[in-house]
Write an enzyme that holds these catalytic residues in place. Structure first.
Site, PDB file in Angstrom:
ATOM      1  N   VAL A 115      43.896  50.777  33.711  1.00 52.52           N
ATOM      2  CA  VAL A 115      43.558  49.370  33.506  1.00 52.52           C
ATOM      3  C   VAL A 115      43.657  49.090  32.007  1.00 52.52           C
ATOM      4  CG1 VAL A 115      41.792  47.581  33.783  1.00 52.52           C
ATOM      5  CG2 VAL A 115      42.003  49.394  35.497  1.00 52.52           C
ATOM      6  N   ASP A 164      33.741  51.661  48.589  1.00 49.41           N
ATOM      7  CA  ASP A 164      33.778  52.474  47.362  1.00 49.41           C
ATOM      8  C   ASP A 164      32.859  51.845  46.312  1.00 49.41           C
ATOM      9  OD1 ASP A 164      34.488  54.627  45.784  1.00 49.41           O
ATOM     10  OD2 ASP A 164      36.333  53.706  45.059  1.00 49.41           O
ATOM     11  N   GLY A 176      45.629  54.350  39.098  1.00 48.94           N
ATOM     12  CA  GLY A 176      46.309  53.833  37.919  1.00 48.94           C
ATOM     13  C   GLY A 176      45.359  53.471  36.801  1.00 48.94           C
ATOM     14  N   LYS A 181      45.522  46.014  36.060  1.00 45.07           N
ATOM     15  CA  LYS A 181      45.564  47.330  36.700  1.00 45.07           C
ATOM     16  C   LYS A 181      47.023  47.637  36.991  1.00 45.07           C
ATOM     17  CE  LYS A 181      42.601  48.537  40.034  1.00 45.07           C
ATOM     18  NZ  LYS A 181      42.031  48.702  41.393  1.00 45.07           N
TER      19      LYS A 181
END
Length: 180
Positions: free
Chosen positions: A29, A140, A27, A43
């Site tokens: 931000v 990540d 998505g 977000k």
């Protein structure tokens, strides 16, 4: 804290493109400003992604329980209808990759500042791995997930793919490939 969808919609000027500050795999931000003058980052998870549901729940459950100066702070969330919003503190200087890959901004990263950023990232990771009530592996960690505040202090963000470990666990298995 839960914020109404209308409050966040108003704060971001109806998720106006001009307020978009980033786009991730799950998505966009947006920068917003609450009625009390506080700047926020919102977000907005893409609708219709089953994976997005997992990321949303994971991020809310994990980061809400964490507090460290080198982790981005989750201020609230909204789960209304098909909308899924995560509301964070706004971090002034965006992400580390904006400095690394921009020749002009890169000049601001002298060795003292780089050392300070590396040290802050290491403190944040140590907190996640050893010092928090939970044992969390980020999975990540990359330059775009390291945000820099107005004094260039790093804050680790985006815990959507993070994994929770039990206290004495030293290894684990996963059924899916995650991260970048």
């Amino acid at each position: 804290m839960k914020k109404s969808f209308e409050t966040i919609k108003l704060a971001t000027d109806n998720f106006c493109e001009g307020n978009k500050i980033g786009e991730g795999g799950f998505g966009a931000v947006y920068k917003g400003r609450l009625s009390n003058g506080q700047d926020i980052a919102v977000k907005r998870l893409s609708m219709g992604l089953a994976q997005g549901d997992i990321e949303f729940k994971n991020e809310v459950m994990l980061i809400a329980k964490l507090q460290h100066r080198n982790l981005v702070r989750l201020l609230g969330f909204n789960l209304e209808g098909s909308e899924k919003l995560l509301i964070y503190e706004f971090v002034q200087n965006a992400s580390l990759d904006n400095f690394i890959f921009d020749p002009r901004k890169r000049a601001n990263l002298d060795w003292d500042r780089r050392y300070k950023i590396i040290g802050g990232m290491a403190r944040g990771l140590l907190y996640l791995h050893e010092d928090s009530r939970l044992r969390i592996i980020h999975r990540d960690l990359k330059a775009s997930n390291i945000l820099l505040d107005e004094e260039m202090n790093p804050k680790i963000s985006d815990f959507g793919t993070a994994k929770l470990f039990v206290i004495d666990q030293t290894q684990g298995n996963t059924n899916r490939v995650v991260g970048t």
